[in-house]
Scaffold this active site. Structure first.
Site, PDB file in Angstrom:
ATOM      1  N   HIS B  49       0.730  -1.211  -0.037  1.00 47.80           N
ATOM      2  CA  HIS B  49      -0.097  -0.142  -0.011  1.00 47.80           C
ATOM      3  C   HIS B  49       0.885   1.349   0.230  1.00 47.80           C
ATOM      4  O   HIS B  49       1.861   1.234   0.376  1.00 47.80           O
ATOM      5  CB  HIS B  49      -0.808   0.085   1.302  1.00 47.80           C
ATOM      6  N   GLU B  51       1.007   3.829   1.769  1.00 49.37           N
ATOM      7  CA  GLU B  51       1.521   4.422   2.970  1.00 49.37           C
ATOM      8  C   GLU B  51       2.492   3.467   3.580  1.00 49.37           C
ATOM      9  O   GLU B  51       3.506   3.996   4.229  1.00 49.37           O
ATOM     10  CB  GLU B  51       0.400   4.207   4.225  1.00 49.37           C
ATOM     11  N   CYS B  79      -6.060   1.692   5.843  1.00 45.90           N
ATOM     12  CA  CYS B  79      -6.793   0.542   6.337  1.00 45.90           C
ATOM     13  C   CYS B  79      -6.293  -0.187   7.779  1.00 45.90           C
ATOM     14  O   CYS B  79      -5.203   0.797   8.211  1.00 45.90           O
ATOM     15  CB  CYS B  79      -6.555  -0.671   5.334  1.00 45.90           C
ATOM     16  N   CYS B  82      -2.373  -0.400   7.309  1.00 51.06           N
ATOM     17  CA  CYS B  82      -1.506   1.026   7.414  1.00 51.06           C
ATOM     18  C   CYS B  82      -1.707   1.776   8.755  1.00 51.06           C
ATOM     19  O   CYS B  82      -0.502   2.234   9.113  1.00 51.06           O
ATOM     20  CB  CYS B  82      -2.021   1.564   6.225  1.00 51.06           C
TER      21      CYS B  82
END
Lengths: 144, 144
Positions: B49, B51, B79, B82
């Protein structure tokens, strides 16, 4: 060798390297195993937890970011980050050893998988719990 | 260029690459910026992801797994994975654009930082929200 024994062997290597002793072993239905251990300090990477390493290795080898049918063995209860990754990877079953009272996100501090909004693996806790706990105790007592 | 504009630019690149369009930009107090974008499909990595990429780059560059004083800009609400990484990295401030109704772990589906058991960044939501939402809409409409 059973999955939790692989995970504990990885946790011991983490302890020898001066890391918080957590190990993980991921089984894919094709019979392959992928092992990870905590490497946060060595890699200077806050995301380098044992579960993350095992999941990333397995996804790369499989060529798929979803690990259908996978079983993940971890010596200690996963944190929020790792529980989130377990859901994203669609792990079918999570087996862990010792609960983690301060950061555990399965039963101890959070119950992430209790939500219907997230993929929920089958869960088995307490496997070889004493061995996992002894490693954690050895690490934290040595640091005092 | 402001942090959220950097994050949105990364999100646009993710969209062009056929990924869910999420981008992140991390600022360190020494003035350096680290940008990440969602690369789950390209890398076949469920943990890739935006992040995570920004946090890992910054920690590697800093030589420290704790990013004291860091500000993380993300186009979409993080999410569970993260949000957990944000806590582990000790991010000081989280700024995000659009809420993520299905998976958001800050306010929408979970409120991870509401727990006293986890490092809690200062949080600002809704910055350039319309732009972030338009990118997400473009991605999901194109898939229908």
């Amino acid at each position: 060798m059973a999955g939790m024994q692989r995970a504990l062997r990885a946790a011991k290597r983490a302890l020898q390297a001066g890391e918080v002793p957590v190990g993980a072993a991921l089984w894919l239905p094709d019979g392959r195993w992928f092992v990870g251990r905590n490497r946060v300090r060595a890699r200077r990477d806050p995301t380098a937890h044992a579960e993350m390493e095992a999941i990333r290795k397995a996804a790369r080898a499989l060529g798929n970011e979803r690990l259908a049918g996978a079983v993940l063995f971890v010596s200690v209860e996963p944190c929020c980050m790792c529980a989130g990754a377990i859901a994203l990877a669609r792990i079918a079953r999570l087996v862990y050893g010792a609960p983690e009272p301060k950061t555990g996100a399965v039963e101890s501090r959070f119950a992430l998988f209790a939500s219907a909004q997230i993929h929920r693996p089958a869960i088995t806790a307490g496997i070889l719990e004493d061995e996992a706990r002894a490693l954690m105790r050895a690490f934290f007592e040595a640091r005092r």
